[in-house]
Design an enzyme around this catalytic site. Structure first.
Site, PDB file in Angstrom:
ATOM      1  CG  ASN A  23      15.611  29.054   4.253  1.00 29.06           C
ATOM      2  OD1 ASN A  23      14.532  29.430   3.797  1.00 29.06           O
ATOM      3  ND2 ASN A  23      16.647  29.882   4.378  1.00 29.06           N
ATOM      4  CB  ALA A  68      16.975  35.163   2.218  1.00 28.00           C
ATOM      5  CG  HIS A 100      19.925  29.322  11.405  1.00 33.81           C
ATOM      6  ND1 HIS A 100      19.997  30.150  10.303  1.00 33.81           N
ATOM      7  CD2 HIS A 100      20.992  28.478  11.317  1.00 33.81           C
ATOM      8  CE1 HIS A 100      21.060  29.818   9.576  1.00 33.81           C
ATOM      9  NE2 HIS A 100      21.680  28.807  10.166  1.00 33.81           N
ATOM     10  CB  CYS A 156      19.449  36.621  10.188  1.00 34.67           C
ATOM     11  SG  CYS A 156      18.224  35.476  10.743  1.00 34.67           S
ATOM     12  NE  ARG A 160      24.814  31.785   4.466  1.00 32.73           N
ATOM     13  CZ  ARG A 160      24.360  32.369   5.570  1.00 32.73           C
ATOM     14  NH1 ARG A 160      23.340  31.833   6.220  1.00 32.73           N
ATOM     15  NH2 ARG A 160      24.914  33.469   6.035  1.00 32.73           N
ATOM     16  CG  ASP A 209      19.061  33.373  14.444  1.00 34.06           C
ATOM     17  OD1 ASP A 209      18.400  32.648  13.674  1.00 34.06           O
ATOM     18  OD2 ASP A 209      19.980  34.127  14.039  1.00 34.06           O
ATOM     19  CG  ASN A 264      23.886  32.389   9.753  1.00 33.85           C
ATOM     20  OD1 ASN A 264      23.062  32.862   8.989  1.00 33.85           O
ATOM     21  ND2 ASN A 264      23.537  31.663  10.803  1.00 33.85           N
ATOM     22  NE  ARG A 309      20.507  25.550   6.793  1.00 34.51           N
ATOM     23  CZ  ARG A 309      20.486  26.777   6.287  1.00 34.51           C
ATOM     24  NH1 ARG A 309      21.388  27.658   6.651  1.00 34.51           N
ATOM     25  NH2 ARG A 309      19.570  27.124   5.421  1.00 34.51           N
TER      26      ARG A 309
END
Ligand code: ARG
Length: 284
Positions: free
Chosen positions: A22, A254, A166, A260, A90, A168, A71, A137
């Site tokens: 990202n 990150a 994302h 998150c 991930r 959120d 996530n 995503r």
């Protein structure tokens, strides 16, 4: 009956900036392990002091983003819709999260092959509807699939700014009829859906949105968010919320912050099903 809020967290033992998936991540800007630990424990302790029961997932070497438990998947009653990460780096987290969920009494549901879905990072209940961010995503078709599986209405929102990849990072339901959002992360259609469906919407400015102020954890009438959002903090206080700003700079490296780092396993405050389980679609 008052139930204690429950949140899943994972200590940043193996956290680091090891890849770039990202716009916030830059391998040259490394995180400081001691400071990461301090910031994470502060968040943990603030939540614990608010009466939250914290479930701890064991950190795993080689999975630096496992700390971002939002996530892991989407929780609905005792159903856990497991995430299907877009990026290979991930994907190793999924079996870890699934093992945790099934060991803790959840029915683990997986999406069809090639569907991408990043859990509570992109799918957030506000009232009866599931607000669902897609493009960077999660896929729009994944959200539709989830909505059908759970028997809930899904409102897909396209995310248009890669910094807010994302949902959120740019939208945070506070209660069944209140939320905060950063309008610049959505297109006109998305903004109008949010404005039509949520009676009380608090706008976050561009400067404060880049401090991850929408990435907040809501526990009762307390909002925990990254520091650097004085205007939003004042507005939330005006709505009767207590605001707890925390320094989470190591995690912003990150592309993540307070929200998150948490997964609400008993249902978010804003989810109608949590307050009136009988009234809203019960998972098959
Ligand atoms: N580095 C992680 C990623 O890019 C950060 C995830 C943040 N999580 C969130 N729910 N916004 O996937």
């Amino acid at each position: 009956m008052v139930r204690t809020p429950r949140i899943l967290m994972c200590e940043p033992e193996y956290y680091g900036i090891e890849y770039e998936i990202n716009p916030w991540m830059n391998r040259q800007v490394r995180s400081d392990p001691d400071e990461s630990r301090r910031q994470w424990w502060r968040l943990h302790d603030v939540l614990r002091d608010l009466g939250v029961t914290i479930a701890r997932l064991d950190p795993v070497p080689g999975l630096p983003d496992l700390v971002f438990t939002a996530n892991a998947g989407l929780v609905f009653h005792k159903t856990f819709i497991s995430s299907r990460f877009r990026h290979g780096v991930r994907q190793g987290e999924t079996p870890v999260f699934e093992r945790w969920a099934s060991a803790h009494g959840f029915e683990v549901v997986t999406l069809p092959p090639r569907y991408h879905f990043e859990g509570a990072g992109d799918a957030l209940f506000c009232g009866e509807a599931l607000f669902a961010g897609y493009r960077f995503r999660s896929d729009a078709r994944s959200h539709q699939w989830v909505g059908e599986r759970l028997g809930v209405a899904v409102l897909p929102l396209e995310l248009v700014d890669p910094r807010f990849y994302h949902l959120d990072t740019c939208f945070c339901p506070l209660s069944e009829d209140e939320a905060i959002y950063y309008p610049g992360a959505f297109d006109d259609y998305g903004r109008s859906v949010l404005q039509d469906r949520i009676p009380n919407l608090l706008e976050v400015s561009a400067e404060e949105a880049v401090s991850f102020s929408c990435n907040a954890v809501v526990v009762g009438k307390t909002v925990i968010l990254n520091d650097g959002s004085p205007k939003l903090a004042r507005a939330l206080q005006g709505w009767g919320y207590e605001v707890r700003p925390l320094r989470l700079s190591e995690f912003i490296k990150a592309g993540g912050s307070a929200k998150c780092l948490t997964l609400r396993i008993d249902g978010e405050e804003a989810a109608a099903w949590k307050h009136d389980p009988a009234a809203v679609g019960v998972a098959r």
